[in-house]
Design an enzyme around this catalytic site. Structure first.
Site, PDB file in Angstrom:
ATOM      1  N   GLN A  10       0.967  -1.405   0.302  1.00  0.00           N
ATOM      2  CA  GLN A  10      -0.285  -0.009  -0.406  1.00  0.00           C
ATOM      3  C   GLN A  10       0.721   1.129   0.027  1.00  0.00           C
ATOM      4  O   GLN A  10       1.740   0.857   0.598  1.00  0.00           O
ATOM      5  CB  GLN A  10      -0.690   0.175   1.334  1.00  0.00           C
ATOM      6  CG  GLN A  10      -2.125   0.711   0.838  1.00  0.00           C
ATOM      7  CD  GLN A  10      -3.054  -0.122   2.163  1.00  0.00           C
ATOM      8  OE1 GLN A  10      -3.343  -0.938   2.819  1.00  0.00           O
ATOM      9  NE2 GLN A  10      -4.186   1.269   2.339  1.00  0.00           N
ATOM     10  N   SER A  95       4.280  -6.212   2.544  1.00  0.00           N
ATOM     11  CA  SER A  95       2.609  -6.076   3.406  1.00  0.00           C
ATOM     12  C   SER A  95       1.599  -7.307   2.106  1.00  0.00           C
ATOM     13  O   SER A  95       1.767  -7.775   2.576  1.00  0.00           O
ATOM     14  CB  SER A  95       2.341  -5.190   3.661  1.00  0.00           C
ATOM     15  OG  SER A  95       1.258  -5.098   4.802  1.00  0.00           O
ATOM     16  N   LEU A  96       0.602  -6.325   1.413  1.00  0.00           N
ATOM     17  CA  LEU A  96      -0.710  -7.027   0.799  1.00  0.00           C
ATOM     18  C   LEU A  96       0.326  -7.590  -0.491  1.00  0.00           C
ATOM     19  O   LEU A  96       0.108  -8.738  -0.926  1.00  0.00           O
ATOM     20  CB  LEU A  96      -1.359  -5.562   0.515  1.00  0.00           C
ATOM     21  CG  LEU A  96      -1.509  -5.506  -1.228  1.00  0.00           C
ATOM     22  CD1 LEU A  96      -1.370  -5.588  -2.385  1.00  0.00           C
ATOM     23  CD2 LEU A  96      -1.876  -3.406  -0.723  1.00  0.00           C
ATOM     24  N   ARG A 120      -9.302  -8.460   3.979  1.00  0.00           N
ATOM     25  CA  ARG A 120      -8.141  -7.252   4.665  1.00  0.00           C
ATOM     26  C   ARG A 120      -8.403  -6.222   4.940  1.00  0.00           C
ATOM     27  O   ARG A 120      -8.100  -5.816   6.310  1.00  0.00           O
ATOM     28  CB  ARG A 120      -6.717  -8.066   3.797  1.00  0.00           C
ATOM     29  CG  ARG A 120      -5.742  -8.031   4.773  1.00  0.00           C
ATOM     30  CD  ARG A 120      -4.357  -8.235   4.206  1.00  0.00           C
ATOM     31  NE  ARG A 120      -2.841  -8.395   4.447  1.00  0.00           N
ATOM     32  CZ  ARG A 120      -2.347  -7.119   4.528  1.00  0.00           C
ATOM     33  NH1 ARG A 120      -2.474  -6.120   3.256  1.00  0.00           N
ATOM     34  NH2 ARG A 120      -1.009  -7.098   5.283  1.00  0.00           N
ATOM     35  N   HIS A 204      -0.209  -3.601  11.194  1.00  0.00           N
ATOM     36  CA  HIS A 204       0.815  -3.878  11.786  1.00  0.00           C
ATOM     37  C   HIS A 204       1.469  -3.857  13.017  1.00  0.00           C
ATOM     38  O   HIS A 204       2.164  -3.734  13.779  1.00  0.00           O
ATOM     39  CB  HIS A 204       2.395  -3.834  10.625  1.00  0.00           C
ATOM     40  CG  HIS A 204       2.376  -4.579   9.380  1.00  0.00           C
ATOM     41  ND1 HIS A 204       1.969  -5.586   9.426  1.00  0.00           N
ATOM     42  CD2 HIS A 204       1.749  -3.418   8.250  1.00  0.00           C
ATOM     43  CE1 HIS A 204       1.068  -5.849   7.607  1.00  0.00           C
ATOM     44  NE2 HIS A 204       1.356  -5.285   7.103  1.00  0.00           N
ATOM     45  N   GLN A 253       1.332 -11.992   9.906  1.00  0.00           N
ATOM     46  CA  GLN A 253       1.322 -10.641   9.426  1.00  0.00           C
ATOM     47  C   GLN A 253       1.207  -9.019   9.815  1.00  0.00           C
ATOM     48  O   GLN A 253       1.084  -8.395   9.926  1.00  0.00           O
ATOM     49  CB  GLN A 253       1.430 -11.226   8.102  1.00  0.00           C
ATOM     50  CG  GLN A 253       2.114  -9.884   6.891  1.00  0.00           C
ATOM     51  CD  GLN A 253       1.297  -9.316   5.794  1.00  0.00           C
ATOM     52  OE1 GLN A 253       0.005  -9.236   5.675  1.00  0.00           O
ATOM     53  NE2 GLN A 253       2.077  -9.808   4.576  1.00  0.00           N
TER      54      GLN A 253
END
Length: 314
Positions: A10, A95-96, A120, A204, A253
């Protein structure tokens, strides 16, 4: 030469991303249509026409960035004859982007990946009321100093390392009160700048636990196949191929640190010489060269990028 394909997270989204791919390659257009169908929304229209604030919504940005990455992969494989299994030693994503990496390696179907990322995004946004969390990038210091600053800033609130991006850039995440204390606390520790990030939730960190629980439930119902090449996972900064382990790490995660600096270090330590960033933007290519100066890095997000990279990929 050993190659790794890496997939952006992102922040790399921009209105118009993927449009040229769709206009030039039927294989790319198919990906955007499949994602639209899986989500029951015209996400491609938001990607190409905006408005920007709608695209930036976490629940839209996450599947949209994955769609662009997968459109590039589909073009490479179907229209340029570049098969991941023959071309890359590892995949990884920020991440994503780890979901994009897993989809590219065949662990998830495209439709499942789109739906998981939509969920998510919604779950991460819903986990903390708007205005109660924040994230800040510390510039000029590394992970050890960042941990000290986070501990001093917490003062009973949540404040922890969210992203270890490169040797002089670490992102902290947590409650707004703690993040507001970071700038002053960081100065005597050598923090050059503390930059508040324009995000809608504190990703996170422990405040994301409700989202982790939502993802655990969703991932339990999704088929995960063994990826055709190993995936270097964010939270352990090493390669994984076992579907049950992948499922567990994706849940971890959500609240855990994205250990990107170590992920890139793992790639280099295991023989990777060339990193190809697949999708929108050029963030990860830039980080790769700052983390490991020996690495060559290229970004593939447009038809021109693909043409420029084909000789190196063939």
């Amino acid at each position: 030469m050993a190659r790794a394909f890496v997939f952006p997270g992102q922040g790399s989204q921009d209105v118009g991303m993927g449009r040229e791919l769709a206009e030039n390659f039927p294989a790319a257009r198919e990906v955007f249509d499949e994602v639209d169908d899986a989500l029951g929304q015209k996400l491609s229209a938001v990607m190409w026409d905006g408005p920007k604030d709608t695209l930036t919504l976490t629940e839209n940005a996450q599947p949209a960035l994955m769609a662009v990455s997968m459109a590039v992969m589909r073009v490479l494989e179907r229209e340029r004859g570049i098969k991941l299994v023959d071309t890359a030693k590892f995949v990884a994503g920020h991440s994503l982007g780890e979901y994009s990496a897993l989809a590219a390696a065949g662990a998830f179907s495209l439709a499942d990946t789109a739906r998981l990322l939509k969920l998510r995004g919604k779950a991460m946004q819903a986990a903390v009321p708007v205005g109660q969390g924040a994230m800040v990038a510390l510039l000029g210091v590394g992970i050890d100093v960042a941990r000290v600053v986070a501990a001093e800033a917490a003062q009973g609130d949540v404040c922890q390392v969210a992203n270890d991006n490169e040797p002089t850039q670490v992102v902290l995440s947590g409650s707004k009160a703690a993040i507001d204390r970071v700038a002053e606390i960081g100065k005597p520790h050598g923090v050059r700048r503390a930059v508040l990030l324009p995000v809608s939730a504190p990703f996170h960190c422990a405040l994301m636990q409700p989202a982790a629980e939502a993802m655990a439930a969703a991932l339990a119902d999704v088929s995960i196949k063994t990826p055709v090449v190993p995936v270097v996972a964010n939270v352990i900064a090493s390669a994984v191929s076992d579907p049950d382990e992948i499922r567990k790490l994706l849940v971890q995660q959500v609240t855990g640190t994205v250990r990107w600096r170590e992920c890139v270090g793992y790639l280099a330590a295991n023989g990777v010489t060339d990193v190809f960033e697949i999708g929108s933007g050029k963030v990860l290519a830039g980080l790769a060269k700052r983390i490991e100066k020996s690495l060559e890095a290229m970004s593939l997000g447009t038809p021109a990028d693909i043409d420029a990279a084909i000789e190196k990929l063939a």
